[in-house]
Design a protein around this motif. Structure first.
Motif, PDB file in Angstrom:
ATOM      1  N   ILE A 116       0.827  -1.211   0.000  1.00  0.00           N
ATOM      2  CA  ILE A 116       0.000   0.000   0.000  1.00  0.00           C
ATOM      3  C   ILE A 116       0.863   1.263   0.000  1.00  0.00           C
ATOM      4  N   LEU A 118       0.753   5.758  -0.096  1.00  0.00           N
ATOM      5  CA  LEU A 118      -0.057   6.907   0.317  1.00  0.00           C
ATOM      6  C   LEU A 118       0.255   8.076  -0.604  1.00  0.00           C
ATOM      7  N   SER A 157      -5.589  -1.512   3.756  1.00  0.00           N
ATOM      8  CA  SER A 157      -5.340  -0.085   3.536  1.00  0.00           C
ATOM      9  C   SER A 157      -5.711   0.722   4.778  1.00  0.00           C
ATOM     10  N   VAL A 198      -5.017   6.136   0.097  1.00  0.00           N
ATOM     11  CA  VAL A 198      -4.144   4.981  -0.125  1.00  0.00           C
ATOM     12  C   VAL A 198      -4.166   4.686  -1.623  1.00  0.00           C
TER      13      VAL A 198
END
Length: 341
Positions: A116, A118, A157, A198
């Motif tokens: 994941i 950001l 997430s 995310v």
């Protein structure tokens, strides 16, 4: 003389027949191995590379890869029910099954970093004064008071965003607004209404190309406490994995060859292009290539599971999810089937 020529022809025909029959037998001798996954993801890269580079064929493995878009639980259930052999998914799936007394074992690592990422809207990042040189902790502090999109409540997430906030002393419930949006495509549409979200490759590369600010890259190890923690693994039943031990070893040998190619300066280019052509032809090539480069650092150089892998996953889940596991983590994975070299 005519009879001699006829005999020679008959002999040659017999040899040709024997060769054809022999090759058919060899083809039939391949072990069919059916893989399941919840999505056609670039993070399944080692499995795809083992296919397109011929490593499965070399190990007498005939792979069948099925994507069950109904979710990871369905893909895992197919394996646990005997309708498939290997699930490509999160370690938590094996931990959950083992906690219920179900026959499940992790026997190889596919990705050893969080998948994941950001990203933050460009204007929000600029207002916060974030640059490429900003330390990760300061980037996470900039999430205070922000509206952050995740796929769903309790999802990986969601857990990663909670980790990012808590890692700098922020409270996920009081210091930010976490919005449950849906899948990655829904996140793409929602970003203009959010401050940050995310993401995952190749959507991350698409966001960045459109001007978004990359706050954290999972494959690059941006989440300090989670670095090196396997997040995508091979799960099978103990029954299937141990039924033909050398078959499991051959499967892992093919994966190991693929993982070496992914990190090899020359072989990786061929592997990348073949995977794109077979599995992702609809994805713009430049975007695919960028995503490939992003993901590569998260791919281990062999499928061995680190000794603390499952324990670290349990500790993470205990802190950031409602799932509590009583199972011994050392009994949910094995390195017993790794190839010798």
């Amino acid at each position: 003389m005519i009879i001699l020529k006829a005999l020679k022809r008959a002999s040659m025909q017999a040899c040709v027949f024997a060769l054809v029959a022999g090759s058919s037998v060899a083809a039939l001798a391949q072990d069919k191995v059916s893989f399941t996954a919840s999505t056609l993801s670039l993070f399944n890269m080692p499995v795809y590379v083992a296919d397109v580079m011929g490593y499965f064929a070399e190990q007498k493995i005939a792979p069948e890869i099925t994507v069950l878009k109904t979710g990871g639980s369905t893909a895992l259930a197919a394996v646990l029910g005997g309708n498939a052999n290997v699930y490509i998914g999160a370690p938590s799936s094996a931990l959950s099954a083992a906690s219920r007394g179900v026959d499940a074992i992790v026997f190889g690592s596919v990705v050893n970093e969080v998948t994941i990422d950001l990203v933050m809207r460009k204007e929000v990042a600029e207002q916060a004064g974030l640059t490429d040189q900003t330390p990760t902790a300061d980037r996470f502090r900039a999430l205070k008071g922000k509206k952050i999109g995740v796929t769903g409540s309790g999802s990986v997430s969601h857990q990663v965003v909670q980790y990012a906030l808590r890692s700098v002393g922020l409270d996920p419930e009081r210091d930010a607004t976490i919005v449950f949006v849906g899948g990655l495509e829904e996140l793409r549409a929602a970003l203009p209404r959010l401050d940050a979200t995310v993401s995952a490759s190749p959507l991350t590369e698409d966001f960045v190309r459109s001007g978004a600010y990359l706050m954290a890259s999972g494959p690059a190890g941006s989440y300090e406490a989670l670095k090196g923690m396997p997040t995508l693994v091979l799960v099978g039943t103990k029954r299937w994995v141990s039924a033909v031990p050398e078959r499991t070893t051959r499967l892992l040998a093919a994966i190991a060859s693929a993982q070496r190619d992914i990190h090899d300066p020359q072989a990786r280019i061929k592997a990348r292009d073949l995977v794109h052509a077979k599995y992702f032809p609809q994805l713009e090539k430049s975007l695919f290539d960028a995503a490939w480069d992003t993901i590569t650092p998260g791919i281990p150089t062999n499928p061995a599971m680190p000794a603390d892998a499952m324990r670290r996953n349990i500790d993470f889940l205990r802190e950031f999810s409602d799932q509590k596991y009583s199972v011994d983590p050392d009994k949910v994975y094995t390195n017993a089937y790794l190839p010798k070299s």
